[in-house]
Design a protein around this motif. Structure first.
Motif, PDB file in Angstrom:
ATOM      1  N   ASP A   1       0.831  -1.195   0.000  1.00 38.27           N
ATOM      2  CA  ASP A   1       0.000   0.000   0.000  1.00 38.27           C
ATOM      3  C   ASP A   1       0.873   1.256   0.000  1.00 38.27           C
ATOM      4  O   ASP A   1       1.590   1.507   0.970  1.00 38.27           O
ATOM      5  CB  ASP A   1      -0.896  -0.011   1.241  1.00 38.27           C
ATOM      6  CG  ASP A   1      -1.856   1.181   1.279  1.00 38.27           C
ATOM      7  OD1 ASP A   1      -1.863   1.977   0.305  1.00 38.27           O
ATOM      8  OD2 ASP A   1      -2.578   1.319   2.289  1.00 38.27           O
ATOM      9  N   PRO A   2       0.827   2.058  -1.049  1.00 35.54           N
ATOM     10  CA  PRO A   2       1.664   3.265  -1.090  1.00 35.54           C
ATOM     11  C   PRO A   2       1.295   4.283  -0.019  1.00 35.54           C
ATOM     12  O   PRO A   2       2.114   5.160   0.302  1.00 35.54           O
ATOM     13  CB  PRO A   2       1.426   3.815  -2.496  1.00 35.54           C
ATOM     14  CG  PRO A   2       0.141   3.222  -2.946  1.00 35.54           C
ATOM     15  CD  PRO A   2       0.045   1.884  -2.294  1.00 35.54           C
ATOM     16  N   ALA A   3       0.082   4.180   0.544  1.00 31.19           N
ATOM     17  CA  ALA A   3      -0.311   5.119   1.592  1.00 31.19           C
ATOM     18  C   ALA A   3       0.521   4.953   2.857  1.00 31.19           C
ATOM     19  O   ALA A   3       0.500   5.826   3.735  1.00 31.19           O
ATOM     20  CB  ALA A   3      -1.796   4.932   1.918  1.00 31.19           C
ATOM     21  N   ARG A   4       1.254   3.852   2.949  1.00 31.31           N
ATOM     22  CA  ARG A   4       2.134   3.643   4.112  1.00 31.31           C
ATOM     23  C   ARG A   4       3.332   4.586   4.093  1.00 31.31           C
ATOM     24  O   ARG A   4       4.030   4.741   5.091  1.00 31.31           O
ATOM     25  CB  ARG A   4       2.621   2.202   4.150  1.00 31.31           C
ATOM     26  CG  ARG A   4       1.546   1.195   4.575  1.00 31.31           C
ATOM     27  CD  ARG A   4       1.981  -0.239   4.323  1.00 31.31           C
ATOM     28  NE  ARG A   4       3.331  -0.509   4.827  1.00 31.31           N
ATOM     29  CZ  ARG A   4       4.053  -1.557   4.465  1.00 31.31           C
ATOM     30  NH1 ARG A   4       3.575  -2.425   3.571  1.00 31.31           N
ATOM     31  NH2 ARG A   4       5.266  -1.739   4.963  1.00 31.31           N
ATOM     32  N   VAL A   5       3.626   5.204   2.945  1.00 30.83           N
ATOM     33  CA  VAL A   5       4.744   6.147   2.830  1.00 30.83           C
ATOM     34  C   VAL A   5       4.275   7.539   3.229  1.00 30.83           C
ATOM     35  O   VAL A   5       3.294   8.052   2.681  1.00 30.83           O
ATOM     36  CB  VAL A   5       5.303   6.180   1.403  1.00 30.83           C
ATOM     37  CG1 VAL A   5       6.411   7.219   1.283  1.00 30.83           C
ATOM     38  CG2 VAL A   5       5.801   4.806   0.986  1.00 30.83           C
ATOM     39  N   SER A   6       4.985   8.157   4.176  1.00 30.84           N
ATOM     40  CA  SER A   6       4.650   9.500   4.625  1.00 30.84           C
ATOM     41  C   SER A   6       5.713  10.481   4.146  1.00 30.84           C
ATOM     42  O   SER A   6       6.919  10.241   4.322  1.00 30.84           O
ATOM     43  CB  SER A   6       4.578   9.561   6.157  1.00 30.84           C
ATOM     44  OG  SER A   6       3.600   8.663   6.647  1.00 30.84           O
TER      45      SER A   6
END
Length: 468
Positions: free
Chosen positions: A415-420
């Protein structure tokens, strides 16, 4: 009789690189005058800028003196000061033109450029002939020669005076026939920094052919005082410098600063001297860190360097030195990805381990894969592109490190949303040691290398290929 009033013209021959020059000779009742070697005019007319370092004269007092056939490991500019010769040249170099023969007469109004590996010979047609030649390396007893018998049946040179009736040295009479000669190999390409990311890609691309030589730092260190004598440099026509000190943060420490300057400037200066002295084409890899990243839009090759930190300062200084080498390519790149530890592999590993990373989102640029950089370097060399600086990165829109990290997560099934995304200052806020300033904008304009015929791969397509 010497012909007066010719225009300076250069003519090709059937032997590649063997060039005949018609020379202007100015004469009157007192005698004559000519410019036997005039670099500016002759290079403009089409002769190589071959950098002669030694001038020799062979005086022959009789008609029929015959010498050769000698192929030497340097280029020669052959002419006659007085008298007249019949000259014969045989290509003894490895390749499709091996064995090709060219003959012509030379008097003071004609000269010939003889490239390395082409057998050279002559027969005097007048008494008191002064045969002169300039060479671009000093004579050495250790130099490797290739010789051909003057009477070789395959070459079948039509000597004006039969060889049985002329004076020839015993050594020349004993030279081998063409069928027994090992062709002269081409000059070599030396890749420095062969164990680094780019060095490994260059090794993969060029392979293990004898003309390519690879040197890691443990065998050839640019910062070593013995570097200048480490090789017989006339054996090389190209050097690719893939070596550099790239620890940008460590370069901000006292020891790191000294090491960075030694490798990226002092060593590069030694390399530039070698290349200039021996007419070597030098390829040098540069960095986006020579810029401060404040420009709106992509940096071109003509933008003035404004480095922020020590690493960028040393790379900018190295570039300035390399730009003084007559035959140079500066290949400027950014965000390099190849074999070994790098950003892409680190992010992919974090994704697999379930880590949700914070990644810088205020620096933008393009990834440059070492396979692409190596291919671009080969393109410039193979095409004999105009010398100078070329930007070379992947193509596509410039994006941030955080956006690249998100692409890596998505491409590896996470999940790319895990990158902040975080700012550079936030990312390094807890760092214990010195941190080098980074350019916020690392986008390089690649239109120049595209115009040369090389089309960089879209960096996202290259990222997909790299991950899979």
């Amino acid at each position: 009789m010497t012909e007066f009033g010719k225009s300076l013209t250069i003519t090709e021959t059937p032997i590649p690189g063997l060039l005949v020059a018609e020379l202007p000779v100015h004469g009157d009742s007192r005698g004559w005058f000519k410019e036997n070697w005039q670099r500016e005019k002759m290079v403009a007319a089409g002769l190589p800028d071959f950098g002669p370092v030694q001038n020799n004269v062979s005086f022959n007092d009789g008609i029929g003196t015959t010498r050769g056939i000698h192929a030497e490991p340097w280029d020669k500019w052959v002419s006659v000061a007085t008298g007249r010769i019949f000259g014969a040249w045989v290509d003894l170099r490895e390749g499709p033109s091996f064995g090709t023969v060219f003959t012509t007469e030379i008097d003071p109004s004609r000269a010939i450029f003889v490239p390395r590996g082409v057998g050279n010979s002559y027969q005097t047609l007048e008494a008191n002939t002064a045969y002169t030649y300039l060479v671009n390396d000093h004579w050495s007893a250790d130099a490797a020669y290739s010789n051909l018998n003057l009477a070789d049946e395959t070459a079948a040179i039509a000597w004006p005076i039969p060889l049985a009736d002329v004076e020839i040295s015993a050594k020349d009479v004993a030279h081998p026939r063409l069928a027994d000669i090992t062709p002269v190999p081409p000059q070599k390409t030396l890749i420095i920094g062969a164990n680094g990311q780019l060095g490994l890609a260059l090794r993969e691309l060029f392979g293990d052919a004898a003309r390519y030589e690879y040197a890691a730092r443990d065998s050839l260190d640019l910062a070593d005082s013995a570097f200048a004598s480490a090789r017989r440099w006339r054996d090389y026509d190209t050097i690719i410098n893939a070596a550099a000190y790239t620890a940008v943060d460590d370069a901000e420490t006292p020891d790191g600063r000294a090491t960075a300057w030694a490798a990226n400037v002092i060593g590069v200066a030694a390399l530039a001297r070698i290349a200039t002295e021996h007419c070597i084409t030098l390829v040098h890899v540069s960095s986006d860190y020579v810029f401060d990243g404040t420009k709106t839009g992509a940096y071109t090759e003509n933008d003035t360097p404004r480095p922020l930190g020590v690493y960028g300062q040393t790379k900018a200084a190295g570039d300035a030195i390399i730009s003084t080498v007559p035959r140079h390519y500066i290949v400027r790149t950014s965000w390099v990805i190849g074999e070994g530890k790098n950003f892409v592999r680190t992010i992919a590993a974090l994704a697999d381990k379930g880590v949700s990373p914070h990644v810088v989102d205020d620096q933008v640029g393009r990834l440059s894969f070492t396979e692409e950089i190596a291919a671009g370097i080969r393109h410039l060399l193979d095409r004999e592109a105009p010398f100078g600086t070329y930007n070379l990165t992947g193509s596509g829109d410039a994006i941030s490190w955080a956006e690249i990290a998100k692409r890596i997560f998505a491409l590896t099934g996470h999940d790319p949303a895990r990158v902040s995304g975080v700012s550079t200052s936030e990312y390094f806020a807890s760092a214990s040691g010195p941190i080098a300033p980074r350019p916020k904008n690392s986008e390089l304009d690649i239109s120049k290398i595209r115009a040369s015929g090389f089309q960089p791969t879209d960096m996202i397509d290259a990222l997909i290929a790299y991950l899979h």
